[in-house]
Design an enzyme around this catalytic site. Structure first.
Site, PDB file in Angstrom:
ATOM      1  N   SER A 112       0.790  -1.221   0.000  1.00  7.14           N
ATOM      2  CA  SER A 112       0.000   0.000   0.000  1.00  7.14           C
ATOM      3  C   SER A 112       0.831   1.284   0.000  1.00  7.14           C
ATOM      4  O   SER A 112       1.650   1.489  -0.865  1.00  7.14           O
ATOM      5  CB  SER A 112      -0.966  -0.043   1.177  1.00  7.14           C
ATOM      6  N   HIS A 113       0.654   2.084   1.045  1.00  6.03           N
ATOM      7  CA  HIS A 113       1.316   3.380   1.123  1.00  6.03           C
ATOM      8  C   HIS A 113       2.734   3.278   1.691  1.00  6.03           C
ATOM      9  O   HIS A 113       3.418   4.282   1.816  1.00  6.03           O
ATOM     10  CB  HIS A 113       0.480   4.287   2.021  1.00  6.03           C
ATOM     11  N   ASP A 276      -2.401   6.413  -3.453  1.00  6.55           N
ATOM     12  CA  ASP A 276      -1.243   5.777  -2.825  1.00  6.55           C
ATOM     13  C   ASP A 276      -0.652   4.665  -3.685  1.00  6.55           C
ATOM     14  O   ASP A 276      -1.021   4.503  -4.845  1.00  6.55           O
ATOM     15  CB  ASP A 276      -1.632   5.239  -1.447  1.00  6.55           C
ATOM     16  N   ASP A 278      -1.026   1.436  -4.049  1.00 10.48           N
ATOM     17  CA  ASP A 278      -1.874   0.471  -4.764  1.00 10.48           C
ATOM     18  C   ASP A 278      -3.208   1.061  -5.209  1.00 10.48           C
ATOM     19  O   ASP A 278      -4.101   0.329  -5.646  1.00 10.48           O
ATOM     20  CB  ASP A 278      -2.100  -0.777  -3.910  1.00 10.48           C
ATOM     21  N   ASP A 280      -5.764   2.585  -3.616  1.00 10.61           N
ATOM     22  CA  ASP A 280      -7.037   2.528  -2.902  1.00 10.61           C
ATOM     23  C   ASP A 280      -7.274   3.740  -1.999  1.00 10.61           C
ATOM     24  O   ASP A 280      -8.401   3.998  -1.592  1.00 10.61           O
ATOM     25  CB  ASP A 280      -7.219   1.204  -2.148  1.00 10.61           C
ATOM     26  N   ARG A 281      -6.226   4.490  -1.701  1.00  7.97           N
ATOM     27  CA  ARG A 281      -6.418   5.674  -0.854  1.00  7.97           C
ATOM     28  C   ARG A 281      -6.566   6.941  -1.695  1.00  7.97           C
ATOM     29  O   ARG A 281      -6.170   6.953  -2.852  1.00  7.97           O
ATOM     30  CB  ARG A 281      -5.205   5.872   0.058  1.00  7.97           C
ATOM     31  N   LYS A 375     -11.534  -0.065  -0.877  1.00  6.74           N
ATOM     32  CA  LYS A 375     -11.587   1.379  -1.025  1.00  6.74           C
ATOM     33  C   LYS A 375     -10.973   1.721  -2.376  1.00  6.74           C
ATOM     34  O   LYS A 375     -10.227   0.925  -2.946  1.00  6.74           O
ATOM     35  CB  LYS A 375     -10.886   2.078   0.129  1.00  6.74           C
TER      36      LYS A 375
HETATM   37  C1  G16 Z   1      -5.118  -0.517   5.416  1.00  5.18           C
HETATM   38  C2  G16 Z   1      -6.533  -0.968   5.618  1.00  5.18           C
HETATM   39  C3  G16 Z   1      -7.369   0.175   6.096  1.00  5.18           C
HETATM   40  C4  G16 Z   1      -6.782   0.780   7.342  1.00  5.18           C
HETATM   41  C5  G16 Z   1      -5.358   1.184   7.074  1.00  5.18           C
HETATM   42  C6  G16 Z   1      -4.631   1.671   8.295  1.00  5.18           C
HETATM   43  O1  G16 Z   1      -5.068   0.395   4.367  1.00  5.18           O
HETATM   44  O2  G16 Z   1      -7.080  -1.482   4.442  1.00  5.18           O
HETATM   45  O3  G16 Z   1      -8.649  -0.311   6.314  1.00  5.18           O
HETATM   46  O4  G16 Z   1      -7.517   1.883   7.752  1.00  5.18           O
HETATM   47  O5  G16 Z   1      -4.629   0.094   6.575  1.00  5.18           O
HETATM   48  O6  G16 Z   1      -4.524   0.631   9.201  1.00  5.18           O
HETATM   49  P1  G16 Z   1      -3.620   0.746  10.479  1.00  5.18           P
HETATM   50  O7  G16 Z   1      -4.142   1.943  11.230  1.00  5.18           O
HETATM   51  O8  G16 Z   1      -3.818  -0.551  11.190  1.00  5.18           O
HETATM   52  O9  G16 Z   1      -2.207   0.987  10.021  1.00  5.18           O
HETATM   53  P2  G16 Z   1      -4.011   0.237   3.211  1.00  5.18           P
HETATM   54  O10 G16 Z   1      -4.272   1.397   2.294  1.00  5.18           O
HETATM   55  O11 G16 Z   1      -2.676   0.286   3.908  1.00  5.18           O
HETATM   56  O12 G16 Z   1      -4.286  -1.094   2.609  1.00  5.18           O
END
Ligand code: G16
Length: 542
Positions: A112-113, A276, A278, A280-281, A375
């Protein structure tokens, strides 16, 4: 030729908030990827002959792992694998392809990010047949299996060609290499009024979209520039790179500062956005107006009926617990249900599948709808563009109007990244131990009304998930939430979420940090964050 190899378990393959995330060198350990993929397959039933979708965000090690997944899918009996050209698929595009092709499931390769590159992060996540991240029950089963695994199956074949679009047969399995963008872009055209957005752009409306050298570059070029007519160069940093150009592909005010500074400058375009690693954000910034993710969810829910795909408005809204209650005000006004889930998109799946909600969102810059089960960054951008094209107002005007109708939830998240894990756990444990005593106490002049450890019972399948964050609620409705991130790969990350509600006839134009200053002080007084973490200030303020 199928080979069965012996293996021994690794003890650290527990999926977190969103799949298994580790540093690249961890995934590069011999058998590490194979063990995890086999643990996923061993936890599934009934997939023989069915379809698996595979894609990733193009980060370092993406191509190598995709080859392993394809060879193991073949050896384990999948009938067809659909993979994005070059191994590229955004997370929402994977979700869409699973649903469109009625696939058994999919594997998303992304952290992801989190930063990429040879020393950066990598991740593997399984998505089920509804297109959404596997639920807790399934991720627990993968972890259990990973602790006992003693063999894995893999086809002993040369690497497959990921670059040529088309279909081929490999030892009885069909491999389809697809254009990563086409089906996703077609889906977006069914949801939004592309004609209205095009006309708005033709009328002089300008956009800056920062793809952060991550997966959304090709999607943004095709949709924003080619289909909606935005000027060439509207999509910036649009070529996906294995190390994201050395940057952190996290669309927040720290890592997307260049975009933020542009949007606050006299030369700002009308609309700024970023996505981000991938895809989704999302980050949304108007001219001189940053839109906090929780506010964006609320504004989108209140206005989504302006887009053709959502003309009846939402049937219900879901948000994660740490997300501000701005969307609750919209739900109240619309007379629809609002659901409060633990952090993690996987918790929205059952609500979306049951038709209880149309739109979901999280403070962590994620918004999405029932069009997929992830998302979706560009979806949020397009919904904003659709609303702006219809209302013909600026982002700032829309947000000010929103607060004037519903009141404003001042909101901020303070992250303490890569802190000592033992210290972070002790901070949380000690706080948990004091929960019963907090109510009635005063901190920084604020009285605690209630304190608890968030527990969630899924209203559809009745599953219970506990210890999802400590909530400290104050008299008057303000609150502080503290939890440890489930996505980091280094030490622990403490997240402190701070929120204060200002009614619609109150002060709606304050600086956010100033509006929250007494709560920030209270968080420190309650948890002694500086002393326990050794940090005098958060690493990221969002
Ligand atoms: C993931 C999850 C999200 C979550 C985020 C932050 O996002 O899919 O639902 O809100 O992580 O999670 P944490 O607070 O546990 O770090 P992504 O975009 O990283 O896949």
């Amino acid at each position: 030729m199928i080979a069965i190899h012996e293996t021994t378990p690794f003890d650290d393959q527990k999926p977190g908030t969103s799949g298994l995330r580790k540093k690249v060198p961890v995934f590069q350990k011999p058998r590490y990827v194979e063990n995890f993929i086999q643990s996923i397959f061993d936890s599934l039933a009934g997939y023989r002959g069915r379809t698996l979708v595979v894609g990733g965000d193009g980060r370092f090690y993406n191509r190598e792992v995709i080859q392993i997944v394809i060879k193991m899918a073949l050896a384990n009996g999948f009938g067809r694998v659909i993979v994005g050209q070059g191994g590229i698929l955004s997370t929402p595009a994977v979700s869409h392809l699973i649903r469109k092709n009625e696939a058994f499931g999919g594997i998303v390769l992304s952290a992801s990010h989190n930063p990429g590159g040879a020393d950066g992060d990598f991740g593997i996540k399984y998505n089920a047949g509804n297109g959404g991240p596997a639920n807790e029950k399934f991720t627990n089963a993968i972890f259990e299996r990973s602790k006992a695994i003693d063999r894995y199956a893999i086809a002993e074949i040369g690497d497959v060609d990921l670059d040529e679009i088309g279909s081929s047969e490999i030892e009885g399995m069909t491999l389809e290499v697809v254009d990563p963008v086409a089906d996703y872009a077609a889906l977006m055209e069914t949801l939004f009024d592309f004609d209205a957005i095009r006309a708005h752009v033709r009328g002089g409306f300008t956009i800056a979209f920062d793809a952060m050298h991550a997966v959304t570059g090709p999607y943004a070029v095709e949709i924003l520039e080619n289909r909606l007519g935005a000027a060439k160069g509207t999509a910036r940093n649009a070529v996906p790179l294995p190390d994201f150009g050395g940057h952190h592909p996290d669309p927040n005010l720290v890592y997307a500062k260049e975009l933020y500074d542009l949007m606050m400058s006299p030369d700002a375009p009308d609309f700024g956005a970023a996505s981000d690693g991938d895809g989704d954000r999302n980050l949304i910034i108007g001219k001189d107006m940053y839109v906090a993710p929780s506010d964006s969810l609320a504004a989108l829910a209140a206005n989504m009926h302006l887009a053709p795909g959502y003309k009846d408005g939402p049937v219900g809204i879901a948000r994660s617990m740490p997300t501000s209650a701005a969307a609750d005000e919209v739900a109240k006004a619309l007379g629809i249900d609002i659901y409060e889930t633990p952090t993690g998109w996987k918790f929205f799946g059952s609500l979306l599948d049951a038709g209880k909600v149309t739109i979901c969102g999280e403070e962590s810059a994620g918004t999405g709808s029932d069009h997929v089960r992830e998302k979706d960054g560009l979806w949020a951008v397009l919904l904003w563009l659709n609303i702006l094209a219809v209302r013909k107002e600026s982002v700032a005007e829309i947000m000010r109007d929103h607060w004037a109708r519903y009141g404003r939830n001042y909101y901020s998240r303070h992250d303490y990244e890569a802190i000592d894990a033992a210290a972070a756990n002790k901070l949380m444990d000690d706080l948990r131990g004091r929960l019963d005593t907090l109510s009635g106490q005063m901190f920084a002049g604020l009285a605690v009304a209630q304190a608890d450890d968030f527990s969630y019972t899924d209203p559809v399948d009745n599953s219970v998930t506990e210890h999802q964050g400590i909530r400290i609620l104050f008299e008057g409705g303000s609150r502080i939430v503290m939890r440890l991130s489930g996505t980091g790969t280094e030490g622990a990350t403490l997240r402190v979420y701070i929120e204060r509600y200002e009614p619609k006839d109150g002060h709606l134009d304050l600086d956010t940090q100033a509006a929250l200053s007494d709560l920030i002080e209270a968080a420190e007084a309650i948890a002694s964050i500086a002393k326990r973490t050794g940090r005098n200030a958060p690493s990221v303020i969002a």
